[in-house]
Design a protein around this motif. Structure first.
Motif, PDB file in Angstrom:
ATOM      1  N   UNK A 185       0.808  -1.201  -0.019  1.00 56.22           N
ATOM      2  CA  UNK A 185       0.174  -0.134  -0.037  1.00 56.22           C
ATOM      3  C   UNK A 185       0.969   1.131   0.140  1.00 56.22           C
ATOM      4  N   UNK A 186       0.647   2.172  -0.603  1.00 53.40           N
ATOM      5  CA  UNK A 186       1.345   3.439  -0.937  1.00 53.40           C
ATOM      6  C   UNK A 186       0.288   4.672  -0.346  1.00 53.40           C
ATOM      7  N   UNK A 187       0.942   4.972   0.832  1.00 56.76           N
ATOM      8  CA  UNK A 187       0.019   6.022   1.525  1.00 56.76           C
ATOM      9  C   UNK A 187       0.060   7.281   0.946  1.00 56.76           C
ATOM     10  N   UNK A 188      -0.824   8.196   1.020  1.00 53.77           N
ATOM     11  CA  UNK A 188      -1.015   9.498   0.549  1.00 53.77           C
ATOM     12  C   UNK A 188      -0.003  10.310   0.972  1.00 53.77           C
ATOM     13  N   UNK A 189       0.375  11.458   0.584  1.00 55.20           N
ATOM     14  CA  UNK A 189       1.513  12.349   1.120  1.00 55.20           C
ATOM     15  C   UNK A 189       0.706  13.184   1.988  1.00 55.20           C
ATOM     16  N   UNK A 190      -0.506  13.557   1.775  1.00 57.38           N
ATOM     17  CA  UNK A 190      -1.227  14.599   2.639  1.00 57.38           C
ATOM     18  C   UNK A 190      -2.738  14.049   2.637  1.00 57.38           C
ATOM     19  N   UNK A 191      -3.437  14.580   3.574  1.00 58.40           N
ATOM     20  CA  UNK A 191      -4.895  14.336   3.753  1.00 58.40           C
ATOM     21  C   UNK A 191      -5.450  15.244   2.602  1.00 58.40           C
ATOM     22  N   UNK A 192      -6.470  14.741   1.879  1.00 63.58           N
ATOM     23  CA  UNK A 192      -7.317  15.339   0.996  1.00 63.58           C
ATOM     24  C   UNK A 192      -8.145  16.449   1.558  1.00 63.58           C
ATOM     25  N   UNK A 193      -8.249  17.398   0.861  1.00 63.59           N
ATOM     26  CA  UNK A 193      -9.075  18.728   1.319  1.00 63.59           C
ATOM     27  C   UNK A 193     -10.610  18.125   1.728  1.00 63.59           C
ATOM     28  N   UNK A 194     -11.044  17.220   0.902  1.00 63.80           N
ATOM     29  CA  UNK A 194     -12.376  16.767   1.174  1.00 63.80           C
ATOM     30  C   UNK A 194     -12.719  15.499   1.888  1.00 63.80           C
ATOM     31  N   UNK A 195     -12.621  14.296   1.135  1.00 62.65           N
ATOM     32  CA  UNK A 195     -13.037  13.083   1.876  1.00 62.65           C
ATOM     33  C   UNK A 195     -12.016  12.604   2.993  1.00 62.65           C
ATOM     34  N   UNK A 196     -10.872  12.858   3.244  1.00 63.89           N
ATOM     35  CA  UNK A 196     -10.119  12.514   4.390  1.00 63.89           C
ATOM     36  C   UNK A 196      -9.569  13.712   5.013  1.00 63.89           C
ATOM     37  N   UNK A 197     -10.445  14.871   5.242  1.00 63.12           N
ATOM     38  CA  UNK A 197      -9.789  15.797   5.843  1.00 63.12           C
ATOM     39  C   UNK A 197      -9.601  15.681   7.327  1.00 63.12           C
ATOM     40  N   UNK A 198      -8.275  15.747   7.639  1.00 60.51           N
ATOM     41  CA  UNK A 198      -8.173  15.579   9.065  1.00 60.51           C
ATOM     42  C   UNK A 198      -7.828  14.406   9.599  1.00 60.51           C
ATOM     43  N   UNK A 199      -7.537  13.398   8.540  1.00 62.84           N
ATOM     44  CA  UNK A 199      -7.288  11.862   8.883  1.00 62.84           C
ATOM     45  C   UNK A 199      -5.700  11.937   9.177  1.00 62.84           C
ATOM     46  N   UNK A 200      -5.184  11.239   9.984  1.00 61.48           N
ATOM     47  CA  UNK A 200      -3.551  11.006   9.983  1.00 61.48           C
ATOM     48  C   UNK A 200      -3.417   9.714   9.406  1.00 61.48           C
ATOM     49  N   UNK A 201      -2.142   9.427   9.230  1.00 66.15           N
ATOM     50  CA  UNK A 201      -1.753   8.168   8.452  1.00 66.15           C
ATOM     51  C   UNK A 201      -2.461   7.060   9.167  1.00 66.15           C
ATOM     52  N   UNK A 202      -2.470   6.878  10.439  1.00 64.41           N
ATOM     53  CA  UNK A 202      -2.858   5.959  11.162  1.00 64.41           C
ATOM     54  C   UNK A 202      -4.231   5.598  10.766  1.00 64.41           C
ATOM     55  N   UNK A 203      -5.105   6.501  10.679  1.00 58.83           N
ATOM     56  CA  UNK A 203      -6.617   6.308  10.403  1.00 58.83           C
ATOM     57  C   UNK A 203      -6.706   5.875   8.910  1.00 58.83           C
ATOM     58  N   UNK A 204      -5.862   6.198   7.875  1.00 63.56           N
ATOM     59  CA  UNK A 204      -5.909   5.786   6.864  1.00 63.56           C
ATOM     60  C   UNK A 204      -5.890   4.074   6.631  1.00 63.56           C
ATOM     61  N   UNK A 205      -4.954   3.750   7.467  1.00 63.00           N
ATOM     62  CA  UNK A 205      -4.621   2.191   7.518  1.00 63.00           C
ATOM     63  C   UNK A 205      -5.786   1.655   8.159  1.00 63.00           C
ATOM     64  N   UNK A 206      -6.358   2.197   9.377  1.00 65.16           N
ATOM     65  CA  UNK A 206      -7.624   1.346   9.992  1.00 65.16           C
ATOM     66  C   UNK A 206      -8.607   1.429   9.072  1.00 65.16           C
ATOM     67  N   UNK A 207      -8.778   2.354   7.962  1.00 70.18           N
ATOM     68  CA  UNK A 207      -9.910   2.427   7.103  1.00 70.18           C
ATOM     69  C   UNK A 207      -9.926   1.336   6.075  1.00 70.18           C
ATOM     70  N   UNK A 208      -8.724   0.666   6.071  1.00 71.74           N
ATOM     71  CA  UNK A 208      -8.434  -0.351   5.047  1.00 71.74           C
ATOM     72  C   UNK A 208      -9.000  -1.748   5.660  1.00 71.74           C
ATOM     73  N   UNK A 209      -8.466  -1.885   6.890  1.00 70.35           N
ATOM     74  CA  UNK A 209      -9.139  -3.044   7.618  1.00 70.35           C
ATOM     75  C   UNK A 209     -10.521  -3.028   7.985  1.00 70.35           C
ATOM     76  N   UNK A 210     -10.957  -1.624   8.376  1.00 72.04           N
ATOM     77  CA  UNK A 210     -12.405  -1.680   8.671  1.00 72.04           C
ATOM     78  C   UNK A 210     -13.453  -1.906   7.440  1.00 72.04           C
ATOM     79  N   UNK A 211     -12.908  -1.694   6.197  1.00 74.67           N
ATOM     80  CA  UNK A 211     -13.601  -1.950   5.110  1.00 74.67           C
ATOM     81  C   UNK A 211     -13.562  -3.408   4.577  1.00 74.67           C
ATOM     82  N   UNK A 212     -12.335  -3.965   4.626  1.00 77.37           N
ATOM     83  CA  UNK A 212     -11.904  -5.052   4.272  1.00 77.37           C
ATOM     84  C   UNK A 212     -11.272  -6.039   5.290  1.00 77.37           C
TER      85      UNK A 212
END
Length: 324
Positions: free
Chosen positions: A228-255
């Motif tokens: 998985x290649x993580x984003x360099x920053x949070x998007x202005x829209x859908x992931x605004x305010x997300x830290x990197x840890x939350x990005x990873x948790x979203x993967x396991x939560x949805x799959x």
């Protein structure tokens, strides 16, 4: 084939994130590259074609074809042509030439995949572009922060609406809920030596792949190194305010049950040892290890951009592949 070089790379995603990843995949010089592309876009030229013709949105597919176009005179010319957009205010305004070409070939040849393969011949393509499904998909999200009561979840439907919502996306779904994946896409996942997911809009380009049970199962069964290649920053829209840890948790939560091997993070993104420990713990839930590399593109004036540098990403991918 050198065993330290992947013979087959399959990259999942969409939009500009997948474009950069495919440029990096080319630099790894595998024998085979496959792009497995999301088909949920409903905005701009793609959205208009999708609504008028009832076919899968061609925009992300077009971008992948452009990224894989060979650096011959023919390939460069066709890549520019695919990406060219009509100006003005008429009926063609805003349409990309490649979107119209894919739509026209779909009607002539009878299938989107045949149309994509025909365009790949024109561009002297370095790989094959595969829609993850052969039917257009819709994204529906549960979003908080749109009501006076922050506990209330409201549903937002459509890729553009999800990507631009001022609320906080909590979970996304696909409509239909269990779509049939493209057999070619599943085979590309199963036959890869190196499999990449991301970067890109997390809820509208990355996670939609993980909402298709057969795709998740193929990723789990694949003997590829799964990165998985993580984003360099949070998007202005859908992931605004997300830290990197939350990005990873979203993967396991949805799959649930998803298994990965590496999570690539730009080494300048987080320096605190406590934050890195949290990332490590989040990655462990997916069976993965977090690795840090210099991944960010630098422009001609020496300024850091918000895009992955394809050469740096290729170096990171090859380093970790050899490590396996």
């Amino acid at each position: 084939m050198d065993p330290a070089v992947p013979s087959a790379i399959t990259s999942l995603g969409g939009g500009h994130g997948l474009y950069q990843t495919l440029l990096a995949a080319r630099m790894c010089r595998p024998e085979k590259i496959s792009a497995v592309v999301t088909v949920a876009d409903d905005g701009g030229s793609s959205g208009r074609i999708r609504r008028e013709l009832g076919i899968i949105p061609p925009g992300d597919l077009r971008m992948a074809l452009a990224a894989l176009s060979n650096e011959t005179t023919q390939g460069v010319t066709w890549a520019k042509t695919l990406q060219h957009r009509f100006g003005g205010t008429g009926a063609l305004a805003g349409h990309a030439v490649g979107n119209l070409l894919i739509a026209g070939l779909t009607e002539v040849l009878g299938s989107e995949q045949q149309a994509l393969d025909a365009v790949a011949q024109l561009t002297d393509s370095c790989g094959r572009v595969l829609p993850v499904c052969n039917e257009p998909l819709e994204i529906e999200a549960d979003v908080s922060g749109l009501d006076d009561d922050p506990r209330v979840m409201l549903q937002v439907r459509g890729q553009v609406a999800v990507a631009t919502t001022p609320g906080s996306v909590r979970r996304v779904r696909l409509i239909p809920h269990d779509p049939m994946p493209s057999p070619e896409a599943i085979q590309a996942i199963l036959s890869a030596d190196l499999l990449t997911l991301g970067p890109g809009s997390w809820f509208s380009s990355v996670i939609p792949h993980l909402l298709i049970p057969a795709v998740v199962q193929a990723i789990k069964e694949s003997e590829a190194q799964r990165v998985v290649v993580l984003n360099l920053s949070s998007d202005n829209g859908e992931t605004n305010g997300f830290n990197l840890e939350r990005h990873i948790h979203m993967l396991s939560q949805h799959a649930p049950g998803l298994r990965l091997d590496r999570i690539l993070v730009d080494d300048a993104h987080t320096q605190k040892s406590s934050e890195r420990r949290y990332l490590d713990r989040a990655a462990e839930t997916l069976g993965a290890r977090v690795v840090y590399h210099d991944l960010r593109e630098v422009d001609a004036e020496g300024r850091l951009t918000e895009r992955h540098d394809p050469a740096k990403l290729a170096t990171a991918l090859m380093h970790n592949f050899r490590e396996r």
